[in-house]
Motif scaffolding. Sequence first.
Motif, short mmCIF file in Angstrom:
data_model
loop_
_atom_site.label_atom_id
_atom_site.label_comp_id
_atom_site.label_asym_id
_atom_site.label_seq_id
_atom_site.Cartn_x
_atom_site.Cartn_y
_atom_site.Cartn_z
N HIS A 119 30.06 45.88 33.42
CA HIS A 119 30.29 44.90 34.48
C HIS A 119 31.44 44.01 34.05
O HIS A 119 31.34 43.26 33.07
CB HIS A 119 29.03 44.07 34.74
CG HIS A 119 29.24 43.00 35.77
ND1 HIS A 119 28.58 41.79 35.72
CD2 HIS A 119 30.03 42.96 36.87
CE1 HIS A 119 28.94 41.05 36.75
NE2 HIS A 119 29.81 41.73 37.46
N ILE A 120 32.56 44.07 34.78
CA ILE A 120 33.76 43.36 34.38
C ILE A 120 33.77 41.93 34.90
O ILE A 120 34.00 40.98 34.16
CB ILE A 120 35.02 44.10 34.88
CG1 ILE A 120 35.07 45.50 34.28
CG2 ILE A 120 36.29 43.32 34.54
CD1 ILE A 120 35.08 45.52 32.77
N ASN A 121 33.52 41.76 36.19
CA ASN A 121 33.62 40.43 36.78
C ASN A 121 33.09 40.48 38.20
O ASN A 121 32.76 41.55 38.72
CB ASN A 121 35.08 39.95 36.79
CG ASN A 121 35.20 38.46 36.59
OD1 ASN A 121 34.43 37.69 37.14
ND2 ASN A 121 36.18 38.06 35.79
N ASN A 122 33.01 39.32 38.83
CA ASN A 122 32.74 39.21 40.26
C ASN A 122 33.99 38.65 40.90
O ASN A 122 34.55 37.66 40.41
CB ASN A 122 31.56 38.28 40.54
CG ASN A 122 30.27 38.79 39.93
OD1 ASN A 122 30.10 39.99 39.73
ND2 ASN A 122 29.38 37.87 39.60
N ASP A 123 34.46 39.29 41.99
CA ASP A 123 35.66 38.77 42.61
C ASP A 123 35.32 37.56 43.48
O ASP A 123 34.15 37.18 43.63
CB ASP A 123 36.40 39.86 43.37
CG ASP A 123 35.67 40.36 44.60
OD1 ASP A 123 34.76 39.66 45.09
OD2 ASP A 123 35.99 41.46 45.08
N SER A 124 36.38 36.98 44.08
CA SER A 124 36.18 35.74 44.83
C SER A 124 35.37 35.95 46.10
O SER A 124 34.90 34.98 46.69
CB SER A 124 37.55 35.14 45.19
OG SER A 124 38.28 36.03 46.00
N ALA A 125 35.19 37.19 46.53
CA ALA A 125 34.37 37.48 47.70
C ALA A 125 32.93 37.78 47.31
O ALA A 125 32.12 38.14 48.17
CB ALA A 125 34.96 38.65 48.47
N GLY A 126 32.60 37.67 46.03
CA GLY A 126 31.24 37.91 45.59
C GLY A 126 30.92 39.35 45.31
O GLY A 126 29.77 39.69 45.04
N ARG A 127 31.91 40.21 45.34
CA ARG A 127 31.68 41.62 45.06
C ARG A 127 31.65 41.85 43.55
O ARG A 127 32.37 41.19 42.80
CB ARG A 127 32.76 42.49 45.71
CG ARG A 127 32.85 42.31 47.21
CD ARG A 127 33.93 43.18 47.82
NE ARG A 127 35.24 42.90 47.27
CZ ARG A 127 36.36 43.49 47.69
NH1 ARG A 127 36.30 44.39 48.67
NH2 ARG A 127 37.51 43.20 47.15
N LEU A 128 30.84 42.81 43.12
CA LEU A 128 30.71 43.13 41.70
C LEU A 128 31.75 44.18 41.32
O LEU A 128 31.86 45.21 41.99
CB LEU A 128 29.32 43.66 41.37
CG LEU A 128 28.17 42.64 41.29
CD1 LEU A 128 27.87 42.02 42.64
CD2 LEU A 128 26.92 43.31 40.73
N VAL A 129 32.50 43.92 40.28
CA VAL A 129 33.53 44.84 39.82
C VAL A 129 33.09 45.44 38.50
O VAL A 129 32.84 44.73 37.52
CB VAL A 129 34.89 44.13 39.66
CG1 VAL A 129 35.96 45.12 39.23
CG2 VAL A 129 35.29 43.44 40.95
N ALA A 164 37.68 35.32 39.82
CA ALA A 164 36.70 34.47 40.46
C ALA A 164 36.78 33.06 39.90
O ALA A 164 37.06 32.85 38.73
CB ALA A 164 35.30 35.03 40.24
N ASP A 165 36.54 32.07 40.75
CA ASP A 165 36.56 30.68 40.33
C ASP A 165 35.52 30.45 39.25
O ASP A 165 34.38 30.90 39.36
CB ASP A 165 36.27 29.79 41.56
CG ASP A 165 36.65 28.34 41.30
OD1 ASP A 165 36.35 27.85 40.21
OD2 ASP A 165 37.24 27.74 42.21
N GLU A 166 35.91 29.72 38.20
CA GLU A 166 34.98 29.48 37.10
C GLU A 166 33.72 28.74 37.56
O GLU A 166 32.65 28.89 36.98
CB GLU A 166 35.69 28.66 36.02
CG GLU A 166 36.73 29.46 35.25
CD GLU A 166 37.39 28.61 34.18
OE1 GLU A 166 37.70 27.44 34.48
OE2 GLU A 166 37.57 29.10 33.06
#
Length: 534
Positions: free
Chosen positions: A55-65, A27-29
């Motif tokens: 919770h690892i990160n949020n991808d560029s589409a805003g989904r929670l990974v 995801a963009d900083e």
Amino acid sequence: MPSSAGPSIDTITEGGRVTQVGEGQEADESAPPVMTFGAPTAGEILAERYELVEHINNDSAGRLVWRGVDVVLRRPVAVVLRYPGGDSATEMLQAAVAASRVIHPNLVGVYDAIDEADRAYVVREWVDGRSLRELVAEGSLDPARATSIGNAVASALAAVHATDMVHGNVHPGTVMISDDGRVVLADARTDGADSQESDIRAVGGILYFALTGHWPHTEVPLRGATAGHGRAAIPDAVRDAGGAIAAPRQVRAGVPAYLDDLTMDLLDIEIAPPTSDVLAAELARLDVPADEQYLDSSGPLRFTADTDDEPSPLAAAGGRKVAIGIAGLLAVALVGLLIGISALGGDDEGPQTNPVAAPSSNAHGGDATQAAATVGPIKISRAQIIDPEGDRTEVKNADKVFDGNEDEGWETQTYRRSPNFGNLKEGMGVWIDLGGEHTVKSVQVLLSAQGASAQLFAGIAEHPSSAAGDSQLVADYRKTPVGRAFEEHDGTTMTFDGFNADRKYRYLLFWITQLPSSDGGYKLGVQEIKVQGS
């Protein structure tokens, strides 16, 4: 577990910790954190099965990974959540369901897809490793490794295309290299603009990127990781004054001409690309271990087939400057002529406009170009049921696994006590004889139900059809596993493609260790076994 195409798992190492993000990119900083009502918390269990751990990160589409654990099978998983669910999550869920139907060692496995209205989530394989983008950030890859990765990606696409599906999202962020060296393709996200041809041309982009560290954006648009997307940006290809991309050999030294030509042919929209299975076969033929790269000392060789010679798989598919030199060169090696290789070398500084291969004989007295045989079906000569611990009542009907009728096959009896053959025996299997030695590309086993566990082994000898003979066969064959084992896999097709390209095979054993539930107990049928090779 088996793997299949699915939403991306891209890994990013931060402070020694391996993390994974969706869509093959970080995801963009500058992107704000995603705030959702009722967001999940660590320890929560979804669908009474998937425990959220971190919770690892949020991808560029805003989904929670999230990193999670399947509490039933006790295996790590990646969970990608989208808020809300319902209609807005339809594309994500449909892509996951379609991807779960394709089982292949070079595809990330998709395990579940659930819509709870207020949220939807996809559960998929957790891959410890990193993306090709991250790997190449440390430096361009050597030709042998680039070829190996291209071969894995093409093999994965061949499995996808065999089901008439399209992947549609092949780029350096969706190509994963696990810590144990496995190469997997992730994040299938097709739309109306995607095609199997665009998938195949993207393999050319993968080869170009691996060799140069640059991506040919114009020839193969990079979905989801175009220039300017934060840290996910990938450098554009080097171009001349007219905007044409430079060939890999013009960017860096040491790229063999045959690999340079293949890469540029795949990117040239004026040249019809081969099918993905033909491309995979050609890359498998060129995928020679680094310590066997005989061309390095004498410069790259380029060959074209004479009109009377059998062409390589890509030549048959209409390729322009298809290399069949490695196969011919290895044939020369068989008769001890490597000393003369330097005399065949081409000019390292520029392309050869009229490359010619001197005819040479292989170890069997045939033309060397015949070494590049086209991959196709290999006929099974005979089959035998292997049951070392059974009462021999299930060893009939072995011929049904290769009779061409997928509706009828061999099957086990129904076991009542447990999926492990009622705890009565370690396993059962189907032994096949190819009738002679062959170069094998893959073995596909069609099963009657999902949930089976099995492995493929290779052997060099026959054994009597008896309890003692079967026991000795299993003990001998287990020393040579082929590819990865499938455990409780969620499909009815198992594909094994971990064969050694430098070895010939005749005898194979499909060994079953766990049965799926059926008829109030546990039972499995092997409907058909198909072998591809030359």
